[in-house]
Design a protein around this motif. Structure first.
Motif, short mmCIF file in Angstrom:
data_model
loop_
_atom_site.label_atom_id
_atom_site.label_comp_id
_atom_site.label_asym_id
_atom_site.label_seq_id
_atom_site.Cartn_x
_atom_site.Cartn_y
_atom_site.Cartn_z
N GLU A 196 -6.31 0.73 5.61
CA GLU A 196 -6.10 0.94 4.05
C GLU A 196 -4.42 1.78 3.88
OE1 GLU A 196 -9.21 2.94 2.53
OE2 GLU A 196 -10.92 1.33 3.03
N GLN A 197 -3.79 1.83 5.00
CA GLN A 197 -2.63 2.48 4.74
C GLN A 197 -1.59 1.55 4.58
OE1 GLN A 197 -2.35 5.92 4.27
NE2 GLN A 197 -4.48 6.04 4.53
N HIS A 255 -9.30 12.09 12.87
CA HIS A 255 -8.50 12.78 13.56
C HIS A 255 -7.20 13.30 12.95
CE1 HIS A 255 -5.54 9.63 14.83
NE2 HIS A 255 -6.63 8.91 14.94
N ALA A 256 -6.55 12.45 12.29
CA ALA A 256 -5.14 12.46 11.63
C ALA A 256 -5.29 13.36 10.29
CB ALA A 256 -4.68 11.12 11.21
N ALA A 274 1.55 9.01 13.16
CA ALA A 274 2.77 8.70 12.00
C ALA A 274 2.36 9.00 10.70
CB ALA A 274 3.19 7.45 12.20
N PHE A 275 1.14 8.68 10.24
CA PHE A 275 0.53 8.75 8.99
C PHE A 275 0.27 10.16 8.58
CE2 PHE A 275 -0.82 4.49 10.11
CZ PHE A 275 -0.31 3.75 9.43
N LEU A 333 2.29 14.33 4.79
CA LEU A 333 2.67 15.80 4.49
C LEU A 333 3.97 15.43 3.65
CD1 LEU A 333 2.72 17.31 8.32
CD2 LEU A 333 1.45 18.04 6.46
N ILE A 334 4.70 14.64 4.13
CA ILE A 334 5.99 14.43 2.92
C ILE A 334 5.54 14.00 1.71
CG2 ILE A 334 8.02 13.17 2.60
CD1 ILE A 334 8.34 12.94 5.73
N GLN A 335 4.52 13.00 1.56
CA GLN A 335 4.05 12.73 0.21
C GLN A 335 3.45 13.87 -0.51
OE1 GLN A 335 1.73 9.62 1.64
NE2 GLN A 335 3.25 7.84 1.00
#
Length: 378
Positions: free
Chosen positions: A94-95, A236-237, A286-287, A292-294
């Motif tokens: 879904e990403q 986990h992410a 990476a997500f 974090l940036i988003q």
């Protein structure tokens, strides 16, 4: 009587053999040896006594059961598209694709302009944090074993590069075994002898003769030990993202002049031989960076870097170099590939060649990125 004597002699021979076996083992505590080996695999620096003990254990084990080291198993690509190659229409769990989402590998214009403003504020500072022609710009790393292995190579390359400003002082703060959780909770409760990673970072800054007030840039490359034990994506992410927010908050609190934190995710782990951080977890990390940036762009208070918008809790965060490609299949944006021969025996940590790959990418980024070259280059 003769029968009893035969039994007695047999028992003596068995006891002698047992004592000889113990003597040959040199009183090795094999549990301790396994723990030392695992710590070494995770990138921790062992003491000389520990290294000697581990070498003795390995030598004894090889004498008892000679084995040939098996080469790293060559596996096919894991079949995932690098985030930089994915479009806004493609999906992974879904990403969508792109470092910044929507298939975009460049930051949104507003965030880029804010980053450029922060970059302009990076300048040589004296030990008290005041602008000085004789001051320093300190760049640090924060992360685990792979990070310190790669960043220490970057330090050597950068310091030898004539393009780097002599005002820029680079200090490796990353440490073996210190994953995102360890930095977030200030240590490893499962290893009583381990130190608080923030204290180790403080020691390294002192050894480099720089102050907290001079630290203005960070490269943060994190992961989680055994992410599969936490749960499949996105569980986990999401857990790691929480730890990363804590790390960024702590960085800003400790280093008030920290302006920008460049974030990178893991290298390819398709050759991994353990559950330490294999695929697809390395790819999925990476997500965490992107979320974090988003969140910072959306105005999340815990990631605020702008004093005009409230309490400053974090440096501005951007992508640093993206280090993942699908093994030897590579990726579209450049010629980066990961072959088994550039990784160590565990298939997770890079060897000297693999570390050089990452260091070259990081150095190239610092010398050419619009937010980095203004303070990094002469």
């Amino acid at each position: 009587m003769q029968h009893r004597m035969t039994i007695y002699v047999g028992i003596c021979l068995v006891l002698i053999s047992a004592f000889q076996a113990i003597a040959q083992q040199g009183d090795i505590d094999w549990n301790r040896a396994r723990q030392l080996r695992q710590r070494g695999i995770q990138g921790e620096k062992l003491t000389e006594d520990e290294q000697s003990y581990l070498r003795r254990a390995i030598e004894l084990r090889q004498k008892q059961k000679p084995q040939q080291r098996r080469p790293i198993e060559i596996k096919p690509p894991v079949g995932l598209n690098p985030l930089t190659d994915m479009t806004g229409d493609e999906r992974y769990q879904e990403q969508d694709g792109g470092l910044y989402g929507g298939g975009k590998n460049d930051p949104p214009q507003g965030h880029l302009e804010a980053a450029l403003q922060q970059a302009k504020l990076i300048q040589p500072l004296d030990a008290g944090g005041k602008p000085s022609d004789n001051g320093k710009i300190v760049m640090i790393s924060v992360g685990m074993s792979n990070t310190t292995q790669e960043f220490s190579t970057f330090v050597r390359l950068a310091n030898a590069d004539p393009a780097k400003s002599p005002k820029v002082i680079i200090v490796d703060g990353a440490q073996g075994g210190m994953d995102a959780k360890a930095w977030a909770v200030s240590g490893r409760p499962d290893q009583p002898d381990s130190r608080n990673p923030w204290e180790v970072l403080d020691d390294r800054l002192q050894q480099a003769d720089v102050s907290d007030e001079q630290v203005q840039v960070a490269w943060v490359k994190q992961a989680r030990i055994a992410p599969g034990s936490i749960g499949e994506f996105p569980k986990h992410a999401e857990e790691m993202k929480g730890h990363m927010v804590t790390i960024l908050n702590e960085l800003k609190q400790r280093f008030p002049n920290l302006r920008i934190a460049y974030l990178s995710s893991r290298i390819y782990a398709g050759y991994a031989k353990s559950t330490l951080n294999p695929e697809p977890y390395a790819f999925e990390s990476a997500f965490v960076v992107r979320w974090l940036i988003q969140d910072q762009i959306k105005g999340e208070p815990s990631l605020n870097y702008d004093p005009a918008k409230g309490a400053v809790k974090s440096p501005l965060v951007l992508w640093g170099p993206y280090l993942w490609s699908d093994g030897e299949k590579g990726r579209k944006i450049d010629d980066l590939v990961w072959k088994p021969e550039v990784l160590g025996p565990d298939g997770t940590h890079p060897n000297d060649s693999g570390r050089r790959k990452v260091a070259d990418l990081l150095l190239g980024f610092m010398k050419t990125d619009s937010t980095a070259k203004v303070w990094f280059n002469r």
